[in-house]
Design an enzyme around this catalytic site. Structure first.
Site, short mmCIF file in Angstrom:
data_model
loop_
_atom_site.label_atom_id
_atom_site.label_comp_id
_atom_site.label_asym_id
_atom_site.label_seq_id
_atom_site.Cartn_x
_atom_site.Cartn_y
_atom_site.Cartn_z
N VAL A 1 -36.66 -20.61 14.29
CA VAL A 1 -35.76 -20.11 13.24
C VAL A 1 -36.51 -19.16 12.32
O VAL A 1 -36.01 -18.09 11.96
CB VAL A 1 -35.17 -21.29 12.44
CG1 VAL A 1 -34.36 -20.78 11.25
CG2 VAL A 1 -34.31 -22.17 13.33
N ASP B 1 -48.25 -24.77 8.60
CA ASP B 1 -49.43 -25.48 9.08
C ASP B 1 -50.03 -24.80 10.31
O ASP B 1 -51.25 -24.72 10.46
CB ASP B 1 -49.07 -26.93 9.42
CG ASP B 1 -48.76 -27.74 8.17
OD1 ASP B 1 -49.33 -27.44 7.11
OD2 ASP B 1 -47.92 -28.66 8.25
N PRO C 1 7.30 -7.72 3.89
CA PRO C 1 7.86 -8.65 2.90
C PRO C 1 6.86 -9.29 1.96
O PRO C 1 7.26 -9.97 1.02
CB PRO C 1 8.53 -9.71 3.79
CG PRO C 1 7.75 -9.68 5.07
CD PRO C 1 7.33 -8.26 5.26
N ASP D 1 6.35 -0.39 -5.55
CA ASP D 1 7.51 -1.13 -6.04
C ASP D 1 7.10 -2.48 -6.59
O ASP D 1 6.02 -3.01 -6.29
CB ASP D 1 8.51 -1.37 -4.89
CG ASP D 1 9.36 -0.14 -4.61
OD1 ASP D 1 9.32 0.81 -5.41
OD2 ASP D 1 10.07 -0.14 -3.58
N LYS E 1 11.54 -1.48 -9.16
CA LYS E 1 12.95 -1.69 -9.47
C LYS E 1 13.28 -3.14 -9.17
O LYS E 1 13.00 -3.63 -8.09
CB LYS E 1 13.85 -0.77 -8.65
CG LYS E 1 13.53 0.72 -8.81
CD LYS E 1 14.34 1.54 -7.85
CE LYS E 1 14.00 3.02 -8.00
NZ LYS E 1 12.61 3.32 -7.61
N GLY F 1 9.06 -4.23 2.28
CA GLY F 1 9.89 -4.16 3.47
C GLY F 1 9.71 -2.86 4.22
O GLY F 1 8.60 -2.42 4.49
N ASP F 2 10.84 -2.20 4.54
CA ASP F 2 10.84 -0.95 5.30
C ASP F 2 11.45 0.15 4.43
O ASP F 2 12.45 -0.08 3.75
CB ASP F 2 11.65 -1.11 6.58
CG ASP F 2 11.69 0.16 7.40
OD1 ASP F 2 10.82 0.31 8.27
OD2 ASP F 2 12.57 1.01 7.16
N MET G 1 19.23 -8.40 -2.20
CA MET G 1 19.54 -8.13 -3.62
C MET G 1 20.93 -8.63 -3.99
O MET G 1 21.69 -7.96 -4.69
CB MET G 1 19.43 -6.62 -3.90
CG MET G 1 18.05 -6.05 -3.61
SD MET G 1 17.98 -4.23 -3.61
CE MET G 1 18.77 -3.87 -2.02
N GLY H 1 9.47 -14.68 0.35
CA GLY H 1 9.28 -14.86 1.78
C GLY H 1 7.95 -14.35 2.28
O GLY H 1 7.47 -13.29 1.87
#
Length: 458
Positions: free
Chosen positions: A23, A43, A224, A247, A269, A301-302, A382, A411
């Site tokens: 190691v 050692d 979302p 947004d 909005k 969203g889209d 909405m 969501g």
């Protein structure tokens, strides 16, 4: 974040390494590659350590650790099989304000060593904060496959030309655009072929003929909420943006992946809240793009599903602004999937309709007869403020009061909540639901109890 990520300059600095086994060999190799002057306490030395000692690459301090060894070193590594000695070294380092790492002992580390992708001078580090080093190594392997081997060569050339590029393009935004264009051009191919001279000639030619970047707007769907649902194109767009108009529905998780030095402007909005008027948003998009900025309009969203993306694209077209559309996962797809509600099902829903709960003030009334048809799923965006009217009209035009419904809030996010009931209960469900919320009306909503997999009730 429990650890502050940084890269340490060990060139010529003394580092104490306790141990001389396998190691410790790995630790010594990485330390020497970084230019550290390694001082070993052990050692006995393994054959490899003996070879390094004979070559003058390490210093052997003997077998007995002395706390004074820490006085003149930059940091320490304890890699022995003696737990008591490792702890003693760590405590002595803490007392002297020295960084110390005890191998495979997270609670005895003031710093940790990440898994590294090395494309020198480009280095990418992946760390779990000491909690799951095997998982960090797994992701290092995945990322390593995505980073071309010639990345380091490109960085070396760029480093030599950085001053000249800065002198030729004093504007920081224009300079960044130049480099972005260069790294995606024939320059990358020449660097990959190992033809450094040709790559530098290509860089010089592009710099001589460079024209300031023309502004553009990218309308990006953020999905979302869950950042894992961003598309590759969406991620690339927000990380290349000069300015991002976002947004209210864009989650903090997604905003966290936006380029750190991008200007971020909220134009959110939300029903019942003060917000920037759409006309003002349109004006800002045109203004910033005409100023040569790379603009992202980031929407939950889209962009083209109840996102006013069509209106904004029309404004940009009329103003002669180049634009692109990056689709996103709309809430009707993402939120319902995370809620365990299929939009269609052969037994009870052969179609799905997406509708908005409000329209322009002079808009026509919905076709309630069509919306109330059975064997279809109705998804209302909405609409929580008009839930009473929606339930009343659907029942009036023939939908059963016992039709299953669901109201999905936040969501795809960790704090997602889903309320289920019947159509006659919709006003009460909508009243209780945190906003923003999506309403799902149809027999498929009854499948949630069977198919739920995500969130507090899963």
């Amino acid at each position: 974040m429990s650890h502050y990520p940084m890269f340490a300059d060990l060139g010529g600095r003394a580092v104490l390494l306790a141990g001389a086994g396998q190691v410790a060999e790995r630790k010594a190799e990485s330390l020497m590659r970084a230019g550290a002057a390694v001082r070993v306490v052990a050692d006995a030395l393994s054959p490899q350590f003996q070879s390094w000692l004979a070559e003058g690459r390490i210093t052997w301090l003997g077998g007995a650790f002395q706390e004074d060894f820490l006085n003149e070193v930059f940091l320490a590594v304890a890699a022995t099989d003696d737990e008591a000695l490792n702890r003693r070294i760590f405590q002595a380092a803490e007392a002297r304000g020295k960084f110390c790492n005890v191998v495979d002992t997270a609670d005895l580390c003031s710093y940790i060593v990440p898994a590294v992708i090395d494309r020198s001078p480009i280095k990418i580090a992946v760390s779990s904060g000491g909690t799951a080093p095997v998982l960090a190594r797994k992701w290092r392997q995945i990322i390593e496959m995505l980073v071309p081997l010639h990345t380091g060569r490109m960085a070396e050339i760029a480093g030599r030309w950085r001053g000249r590029v800065k002198a030729a393009t004093p504007d920081i935004g224009a300079r960044r655009h130049f480099w972005e264009k260069l790294f995606d051009s024939r320059f990358s191919t020449l660097a990959a072929q190992g033809d450094t001279a040709a790559a530098e000639a290509e860089l010089a030619a592009q710099l001589a003929g460079y024209q300031p970047h023309q502004g553009e707007v990218v309308l990006v769907g953020a999905g979302p909420g869950d950042a894992g649902l961003l598309t590759v194109h969406a991620l690339q767009a927000v990380q290349a943006a000069d300015v991002v108009f976002y947004d209210a529905l864009v989650s903090d998780e997604i905003m966290a992946v936006v380029r750190k030095d991008a200007e971020k402007i909220s134009v959110g909005k939300r029903a019942g809240c003060h917000h920037v008027q759409q006309e003002e948003t349109n004006r800002l998009l045109v203004e910033y793009a005409q100023a040569g900025k790379r603009v992202v309009r980031l929407k939950g969203g889209d962009p083209f599903v109840f996102g006013r993306g069509g209106e904004e694209a029309q404004v940009l077209r009329r103003a002669g602004i180049p634009y692109r559309i990056v689709p996103g996962v709309t809430a009707a797809l993402g939120a319902t999937a995370y809620a365990g509600i299929p939009l269609t099902h052969r037994d009870c829903a052969q179609s799905a309709l997406f509708v908005t709960g409000h329209s322009k003030h002079d808009g026509e009334q919905p076709d309630w007869r069509t919306l109330a048809l059975s064997n279809q799923t109705l998804v209302v965006y909405m609409g929580t403020l008009r839930a009473s009217v929606i339930a009343e009209k659907l029942i009036e035009y023939g939908r059963s009061p016992d039709t299953p419904v669901a109201v999905i809030s936040n969501g795809t996010l960790p704090h997602q909540s889903v309320q289920t009931g019947r159509l006659q209960d919709l006003p009460a469900l909508a009243e209780r639901a945190p906003r923003p919320a999506l309403m799902v009306i149809g027999e498929v909503a009854a499948l949630r109890d069977e198919l739920k997999w995500f969130g507090e009730a899963a």
